[in-house]
Design a protein around this motif. Structure first.
Motif, PDB file in Angstrom:
ATOM      1  N   VAL A   1       0.824  -1.219   0.000  1.00 59.26           N
ATOM      2  CA  VAL A   1       0.000   0.000   0.000  1.00 59.26           C
ATOM      3  C   VAL A   1       0.853   1.261   0.000  1.00 59.26           C
ATOM      4  O   VAL A   1       0.584   2.206  -0.754  1.00 59.26           O
ATOM      5  N   ALA A   2       1.888   1.308   0.840  1.00 55.12           N
ATOM      6  CA  ALA A   2       2.703   2.522   0.932  1.00 55.12           C
ATOM      7  C   ALA A   2       3.395   2.818  -0.396  1.00 55.12           C
ATOM      8  O   ALA A   2       3.570   3.989  -0.764  1.00 55.12           O
ATOM      9  N   VAL A   3       3.774   1.779  -1.109  1.00 60.27           N
ATOM     10  CA  VAL A   3       4.466   1.977  -2.386  1.00 60.27           C
ATOM     11  C   VAL A   3       3.474   2.304  -3.500  1.00 60.27           C
ATOM     12  O   VAL A   3       3.558   3.353  -4.147  1.00 60.27           O
ATOM     13  N   ILE A   4       2.527   1.404  -3.715  1.00 61.92           N
ATOM     14  CA  ILE A   4       1.589   1.583  -4.833  1.00 61.92           C
ATOM     15  C   ILE A   4       0.679   2.783  -4.584  1.00 61.92           C
ATOM     16  O   ILE A   4       0.424   3.583  -5.496  1.00 61.92           O
ATOM     17  N   GLY A   5       0.165   2.929  -3.362  1.00 64.63           N
ATOM     18  CA  GLY A   5      -0.704   4.057  -3.034  1.00 64.63           C
ATOM     19  C   GLY A   5      -0.006   5.393  -3.202  1.00 64.63           C
ATOM     20  O   GLY A   5      -0.588   6.354  -3.699  1.00 64.63           O
ATOM     21  N   PHE A   6       1.268   5.440  -2.784  1.00 67.09           N
ATOM     22  CA  PHE A   6       2.014   6.693  -2.952  1.00 67.09           C
ATOM     23  C   PHE A   6       2.244   6.983  -4.430  1.00 67.09           C
ATOM     24  O   PHE A   6       2.015   8.102  -4.897  1.00 67.09           O
ATOM     25  N   GLN A   7       2.699   5.972  -5.163  1.00 61.27           N
ATOM     26  CA  GLN A   7       3.039   6.187  -6.570  1.00 61.27           C
ATOM     27  C   GLN A   7       1.827   6.494  -7.441  1.00 61.27           C
ATOM     28  O   GLN A   7       1.911   7.277  -8.380  1.00 61.27           O
ATOM     29  N   ARG A   8       0.694   5.889  -7.129  1.00 63.00           N
ATOM     30  CA  ARG A   8      -0.496   6.070  -7.963  1.00 63.00           C
ATOM     31  C   ARG A   8      -1.374   7.238  -7.521  1.00 63.00           C
ATOM     32  O   ARG A   8      -2.057   7.854  -8.338  1.00 63.00           O
ATOM     33  N   ILE A   9      -1.388   7.531  -6.197  1.00 60.29           N
ATOM     34  CA  ILE A   9      -2.360   8.500  -5.701  1.00 60.29           C
ATOM     35  C   ILE A   9      -1.709   9.676  -4.974  1.00 60.29           C
ATOM     36  O   ILE A   9      -1.852  10.827  -5.377  1.00 60.29           O
ATOM     37  N   VAL A  10      -0.971   9.398  -3.890  1.00 56.40           N
ATOM     38  CA  VAL A  10      -0.460  10.478  -3.042  1.00 56.40           C
ATOM     39  C   VAL A  10       0.547  11.361  -3.777  1.00 56.40           C
ATOM     40  O   VAL A  10       0.418  12.586  -3.787  1.00 56.40           O
ATOM     41  N   GLY A  11       1.543  10.747  -4.381  1.00 57.95           N
ATOM     42  CA  GLY A  11       2.567  11.531  -5.072  1.00 57.95           C
ATOM     43  C   GLY A  11       2.000  12.413  -6.168  1.00 57.95           C
ATOM     44  O   GLY A  11       2.231  13.633  -6.187  1.00 57.95           O
ATOM     45  N   PRO A  12       1.224  11.844  -7.094  1.00 49.13           N
ATOM     46  CA  PRO A  12       0.656  12.688  -8.156  1.00 49.13           C
ATOM     47  C   PRO A  12      -0.343  13.730  -7.644  1.00 49.13           C
ATOM     48  O   PRO A  12      -0.342  14.876  -8.111  1.00 49.13           O
ATOM     49  N   ALA A  13      -1.216  13.351  -6.686  1.00 49.44           N
ATOM     50  CA  ALA A  13      -2.278  14.263  -6.244  1.00 49.44           C
ATOM     51  C   ALA A  13      -1.760  15.360  -5.329  1.00 49.44           C
ATOM     52  O   ALA A  13      -2.180  16.510  -5.430  1.00 49.44           O
TER      53      ALA A  13
ATOM     54  N   LEU B   1       4.067  14.622  -8.482  1.00 54.43           N
ATOM     55  CA  LEU B   1       5.123  13.726  -8.934  1.00 54.43           C
ATOM     56  C   LEU B   1       4.631  12.795 -10.041  1.00 54.43           C
ATOM     57  O   LEU B   1       3.445  12.480 -10.124  1.00 54.43           O
ATOM     58  N   THR B   2       5.537  12.342 -10.845  1.00 53.42           N
ATOM     59  CA  THR B   2       5.236  11.351 -11.868  1.00 53.42           C
ATOM     60  C   THR B   2       5.383   9.963 -11.264  1.00 53.42           C
ATOM     61  O   THR B   2       6.331   9.707 -10.519  1.00 53.42           O
ATOM     62  N   THR B   3       4.471   9.078 -11.581  1.00 51.67           N
ATOM     63  CA  THR B   3       4.499   7.725 -11.041  1.00 51.67           C
ATOM     64  C   THR B   3       5.750   6.982 -11.478  1.00 51.67           C
ATOM     65  O   THR B   3       6.119   7.005 -12.652  1.00 51.67           O
ATOM     66  N   ASP B   4       6.406   6.342 -10.526  1.00 54.01           N
ATOM     67  CA  ASP B   4       7.556   5.487 -10.805  1.00 54.01           C
ATOM     68  C   ASP B   4       7.006   4.099 -11.132  1.00 54.01           C
ATOM     69  O   ASP B   4       6.701   3.311 -10.223  1.00 54.01           O
ATOM     70  N   GLU B   5       6.867   3.804 -12.396  1.00 54.24           N
ATOM     71  CA  GLU B   5       6.254   2.546 -12.813  1.00 54.24           C
ATOM     72  C   GLU B   5       7.072   1.335 -12.383  1.00 54.24           C
ATOM     73  O   GLU B   5       6.518   0.263 -12.117  1.00 54.24           O
ATOM     74  N   ALA B   6       8.377   1.476 -12.309  1.00 54.96           N
ATOM     75  CA  ALA B   6       9.225   0.363 -11.874  1.00 54.96           C
ATOM     76  C   ALA B   6       8.959   0.028 -10.411  1.00 54.96           C
ATOM     77  O   ALA B   6       8.915  -1.151 -10.029  1.00 54.96           O
TER      78      ALA B   6
ATOM     79  N   PRO C   1      -9.853  12.500   1.898  1.00 52.46           N
ATOM     80  CA  PRO C   1     -10.172  13.799   1.301  1.00 52.46           C
ATOM     81  C   PRO C   1     -10.517  13.665  -0.181  1.00 52.46           C
ATOM     82  O   PRO C   1     -10.012  12.761  -0.861  1.00 52.46           O
ATOM     83  N   PRO C   2     -11.370  14.575  -0.694  1.00 48.32           N
ATOM     84  CA  PRO C   2     -11.787  14.504  -2.101  1.00 48.32           C
ATOM     85  C   PRO C   2     -10.630  14.447  -3.094  1.00 48.32           C
ATOM     86  O   PRO C   2     -10.741  13.782  -4.115  1.00 48.32           O
ATOM     87  N   MET C   3      -9.509  15.124  -2.792  1.00 44.14           N
ATOM     88  CA  MET C   3      -8.392  15.134  -3.744  1.00 44.14           C
ATOM     89  C   MET C   3      -7.828  13.722  -3.955  1.00 44.14           C
ATOM     90  O   MET C   3      -7.429  13.356  -5.053  1.00 44.14           O
ATOM     91  N   PHE C   4      -7.834  12.915  -2.885  1.00 42.19           N
ATOM     92  CA  PHE C   4      -7.359  11.545  -3.019  1.00 42.19           C
ATOM     93  C   PHE C   4      -8.351  10.695  -3.789  1.00 42.19           C
ATOM     94  O   PHE C   4      -7.988   9.872  -4.625  1.00 42.19           O
ATOM     95  N   ARG C   5      -9.638  10.892  -3.487  1.00 43.41           N
ATOM     96  CA  ARG C   5     -10.663  10.094  -4.164  1.00 43.41           C
ATOM     97  C   ARG C   5     -10.687  10.434  -5.665  1.00 43.41           C
ATOM     98  O   ARG C   5     -10.849   9.561  -6.506  1.00 43.41           O
ATOM     99  N   LYS C   6     -10.502  11.723  -5.988  1.00 40.94           N
ATOM    100  CA  LYS C   6     -10.473  12.134  -7.378  1.00 40.94           C
ATOM    101  C   LYS C   6      -9.253  11.533  -8.083  1.00 40.94           C
ATOM    102  O   LYS C   6      -9.356  11.040  -9.211  1.00 40.94           O
ATOM    103  N   ALA C   7      -8.117  11.548  -7.415  1.00 40.78           N
ATOM    104  CA  ALA C   7      -6.895  10.988  -8.012  1.00 40.78           C
ATOM    105  C   ALA C   7      -7.044   9.489  -8.220  1.00 40.78           C
ATOM    106  O   ALA C   7      -6.610   8.939  -9.237  1.00 40.78           O
ATOM    107  N   ALA C   8      -7.673   8.804  -7.258  1.00 39.64           N
ATOM    108  CA  ALA C   8      -7.885   7.356  -7.392  1.00 39.64           C
ATOM    109  C   ALA C   8      -8.821   7.067  -8.553  1.00 39.64           C
ATOM    110  O   ALA C   8      -8.621   6.115  -9.286  1.00 39.64           O
TER     111      ALA C   8
END
Length: 202
Positions: A95-107, A111-116, A195-202
């Motif tokens: 969760v900490a890795v995928i959630g950060f890369q897909r949601i927290v970092g960009p929103a 940040l750009t998602t680190d696909e690796a 928060p809405p910003m996270f839900r929107k990013a997800a």
């Protein structure tokens, strides 16, 4: 943080969240609450406490209402096992890795998602889902027949993971996916949505 909020909602206890500005978690005031500068940290009647498992167990003990910890040894052991999986594998490795890369970092940080990094964490997410799915089996809840701190701890993590393509794929067709939908429908989960910003990013 959300697990603590859910526990409070389940017990019907009042709570208030204090927002911190970016960088404040490493400030002197918060480090006095939590030496590692993380969250959650709570105060109740002048008693300060940090670490999620300690906090939710304390909430269950000091507030009236339906117990969130099983009385029988096997269900209690299962709850503790699930909470260990959440703390040691599900959160830090998936969760900490995928959630950060897909949601927290960009929103939050642009940040750009680190696909690796996501690709490296995806197998651990799948392993966590398989393990928890096997534990859940035909039961309604993760520790057996009653809602417990296992559901409180894993629910927010799996909800966050399930908002990513990798989590959605791992949960597809599983009993754990159906369990997550039931958790999302609980009033305590609906009252503590991110928060809405996270839900929107997800």
């Amino acid at each position: 943080v959300r697990a603590v909020q859910i526990a409070m909602q389940e017990k019907g206890a009042p709570w208030r969240m204090e927002a911190l500005a970016p960088g404040e978690t490493k400030g002197e005031a918060h480090l006095a609450r939590h030496p590692w500068g993380r969250m959650p940290a709570v105060e109740h009647d002048g008693f300060g406490l940090y670490e999620t498992q300690a906090i939710v167990r304390y909430i269950d003990q000091v507030f009236p209402g339906t117990p969130l910890q099983p009385a029988d040894a096997k269900s209690a052991a299962r709850m503790n096992q699930v909470n260990g999986i959440s703390d040691w594998y599900l959160f830090p490795k998936a969760v900490a890795v995928i959630g950060f890369q897909r949601i927290v970092g960009p929103a939050l940080m642009g940040l750009t998602t680190d696909e690796a990094a996501v690709a490296a964490a995806a197998p651990e997410a799948e392993r966590c889902v398989r393990a928890l799915d096997a534990i859940l089996g035909d039961n309604a809840f993760l520790a057996g027949g009653a809602f417990s701190l296992a559901d409180v701890m894993v629910g927010p993590q799996m909800d966050f993971l399930g908002a990513t393509p990798e989590g959605e794929a791992a949960l597809a067709g599983s009993a754990l996916g159906a369990w997550l939908e039931r958790m999302r429908a609980r009033p305590s989960f609906e009252a503590t949505l991110p928060p809405p910003m996270f839900r929107k990013a997800a």
